[in-house]
Design a protein around this motif. Structure first.
Motif, short mmCIF file in Angstrom:
data_model
loop_
_atom_site.label_atom_id
_atom_site.label_comp_id
_atom_site.label_asym_id
_atom_site.label_seq_id
_atom_site.Cartn_x
_atom_site.Cartn_y
_atom_site.Cartn_z
N ASN A 196 0.83 -1.21 0.00
CA ASN A 196 0.00 0.00 0.00
C ASN A 196 0.86 1.26 0.00
N GLN A 197 1.99 1.21 0.70
CA GLN A 197 2.89 2.36 0.72
C GLN A 197 3.57 2.57 -0.63
N LEU A 198 3.75 1.50 -1.40
CA LEU A 198 4.44 1.59 -2.68
C LEU A 198 3.48 1.73 -3.86
N CYS A 199 2.21 2.01 -3.59
CA CYS A 199 1.24 2.18 -4.67
C CYS A 199 1.50 3.49 -5.42
N GLY A 200 1.09 3.52 -6.69
CA GLY A 200 1.16 4.77 -7.43
C GLY A 200 2.31 4.88 -8.40
N VAL A 201 2.69 3.78 -9.07
CA VAL A 201 3.74 3.84 -10.09
C VAL A 201 3.14 4.36 -11.39
N ASP A 202 3.76 5.39 -11.98
CA ASP A 202 3.33 5.91 -13.28
C ASP A 202 4.23 5.30 -14.34
N VAL A 203 3.70 4.34 -15.08
CA VAL A 203 4.50 3.61 -16.06
C VAL A 203 5.07 4.55 -17.12
N LYS A 204 4.35 5.64 -17.42
CA LYS A 204 4.82 6.57 -18.47
C LYS A 204 6.14 7.23 -18.09
N ASP A 205 6.47 7.29 -16.79
CA ASP A 205 7.71 7.92 -16.35
C ASP A 205 8.90 6.97 -16.36
N LEU A 206 8.66 5.69 -16.60
CA LEU A 206 9.75 4.71 -16.58
C LEU A 206 10.51 4.72 -17.89
N ARG A 207 11.78 4.35 -17.84
CA ARG A 207 12.59 4.33 -19.06
C ARG A 207 13.41 3.05 -19.12
N ASP A 208 13.97 2.78 -20.28
CA ASP A 208 14.74 1.57 -20.52
C ASP A 208 16.18 1.79 -20.05
N GLU A 209 16.47 1.46 -18.80
CA GLU A 209 17.82 1.64 -18.28
C GLU A 209 18.79 0.62 -18.86
N TYR A 210 18.29 -0.55 -19.27
CA TYR A 210 19.17 -1.55 -19.87
C TYR A 210 19.77 -1.01 -21.17
N GLY A 211 18.92 -0.37 -22.00
CA GLY A 211 19.42 0.19 -23.25
C GLY A 211 20.47 1.26 -23.00
N GLU A 212 20.25 2.12 -21.99
CA GLU A 212 21.22 3.16 -21.66
C GLU A 212 22.53 2.53 -21.19
N ALA A 213 22.43 1.50 -20.35
CA ALA A 213 23.64 0.83 -19.85
C ALA A 213 24.39 0.15 -20.99
N LEU A 214 23.64 -0.40 -21.95
CA LEU A 214 24.27 -1.07 -23.09
C LEU A 214 25.05 -0.06 -23.93
N GLN A 215 24.49 1.13 -24.14
CA GLN A 215 25.19 2.18 -24.87
C GLN A 215 26.45 2.61 -24.12
N GLU A 216 26.32 2.74 -22.79
CA GLU A 216 27.46 3.14 -21.97
C GLU A 216 28.56 2.08 -22.03
N LEU A 217 28.17 0.81 -21.97
CA LEU A 217 29.14 -0.27 -22.05
C LEU A 217 29.85 -0.28 -23.40
N ALA A 218 29.08 -0.10 -24.48
CA ALA A 218 29.68 -0.10 -25.82
C ALA A 218 30.68 1.04 -25.97
N ALA A 219 30.34 2.22 -25.43
CA ALA A 219 31.26 3.36 -25.51
C ALA A 219 32.53 3.09 -24.71
N ALA A 220 32.39 2.46 -23.54
CA ALA A 220 33.55 2.16 -22.71
C ALA A 220 34.47 1.13 -23.37
N VAL A 221 33.87 0.09 -23.96
CA VAL A 221 34.66 -0.94 -24.63
C VAL A 221 35.41 -0.34 -25.81
N THR A 222 34.72 0.53 -26.58
CA THR A 222 35.36 1.18 -27.73
C THR A 222 36.54 2.05 -27.31
N ALA A 223 36.37 2.74 -26.16
CA ALA A 223 37.43 3.63 -25.68
C ALA A 223 38.45 2.93 -24.80
N GLY A 224 38.25 1.64 -24.55
CA GLY A 224 39.19 0.90 -23.70
C GLY A 224 39.13 1.29 -22.25
#
Length: 259
Positions: free
Chosen positions: A194-222
């Motif tokens: 009950n305390q954790l009620c009220g998630v607005d799905v529209k405000d959520l984002r794909d953090e996996y995709g962001e992390a994947l981009q960050e990982l790719a940039a780090a691997v490319t730059a060594g």
């Protein structure tokens, strides 16, 4: 939105021509197959196993294996002659309370819009009636060259056609946990929920995709990245963890309620 098929929703003696278009799309960072040594893209080619050669896409069709082991090749013209009533029809078999449909059965979703001015009035009546009654239509249809069950429901004034799995396609989950739950544990868990009620799905984002981009940039730059935090372990004292979680959720919620 691109129309993938023009079909007719049929319920009773009412027929509603509709245009189907995909209701969802994937907007994710793709992970391509590459050759690790030089990062060249891996391509999958079409080989004929009888001729042992690559064949162009224009020569690729579909086939059905017959009982004697021979294969009948079918092209688009053949599939147009498929002797199946549901091929161009969304045949509503009946209506059930939408809440009774197990979400695990849902597959792909399509928007259905009226196809032509003559379809607009019966379409609006169907969508409004579904919205007011809370019912969903259970239908049979053929989408993407196979017959499927489908569920019709309204969404923001538009008819949605969900393909659903056949009952024999749903796997048995196995035996449920036999661990007993105390009334106090259940009470604390409900308080926390009950305390954790009220998630607005529209405000959520794909953090996996962001992390994947960050990982790719780090691997490319060594460069090295900070390791991700380890997931939490099951608490030694469950009651203490539940009580602490409730207190933390209450404290986090309190400033937003007073602001």
């Amino acid at each position: 939105m691109a129309t993938i098929a023009t079909m007719t929703v049929s319920f009773g003696l009412v027929a509603v021509p509709v245009r189907l278009s995909p209701a969802t799309e994937r907007n994710r960072v793709p992970l391509h197959e590459v050759h690790v040594r030089d990062t060249g893209r891996i391509r999958h080619r079409r080989f004929c196993e009888l001729e042992d050669r690559e064949v162009p896409y224009a020569e690729v069709g579909r086939g059905v294996e017959m009982p004697d082991g021979t294969v009948a090749a079918l092209d688009e013209a053949d599939l147009e002659r498929l002797p199946l009533p549901s091929r161009r029809l969304i045949n509503v078999l009946g209506f059930v309370p939408a809440a009774e449909i197990d979400p695990i059965m849902y597959g792909r979703a399509y928007y259905a819009h009226p196809a032509g001015s003559a379809a607009e009035r019966p379409y609006e009546i169907l969508v409004a009636a579904l919205a007011r009654t809370g019912l969903a239509g259970v239908a049979k249809t053929a989408i993407r060259s196979r017959e499927r069950l489908a569920v019709l429901r309204p969404r923001h004034g538009v008819l949605v056609v969900h393909t659903v799995y056949w009952p024999d396609e749903i796997r048995d989950p196995g035996p449920a946990s036999a661990t007993p739950v105390t009334d106090r544990e259940l009470e604390l868990a409900e308080m926390l929920m009950n305390q954790l009620c009220g998630v607005d799905v529209k405000d959520l984002r794909d953090e996996y995709g962001e992390a994947l981009q960050e990982l790719a940039a780090a691997v490319t730059a060594g460069k090295e990245l900070e390791p991700a935090p380890e997931p939490g372990r099951p608490p030694v004292d469950l009651m203490e963890a539940l009580e602490a979680s409730v207190r933390a959720a209450e404290a986090k919620r309190r400033p937003s309620e007073t602001s």
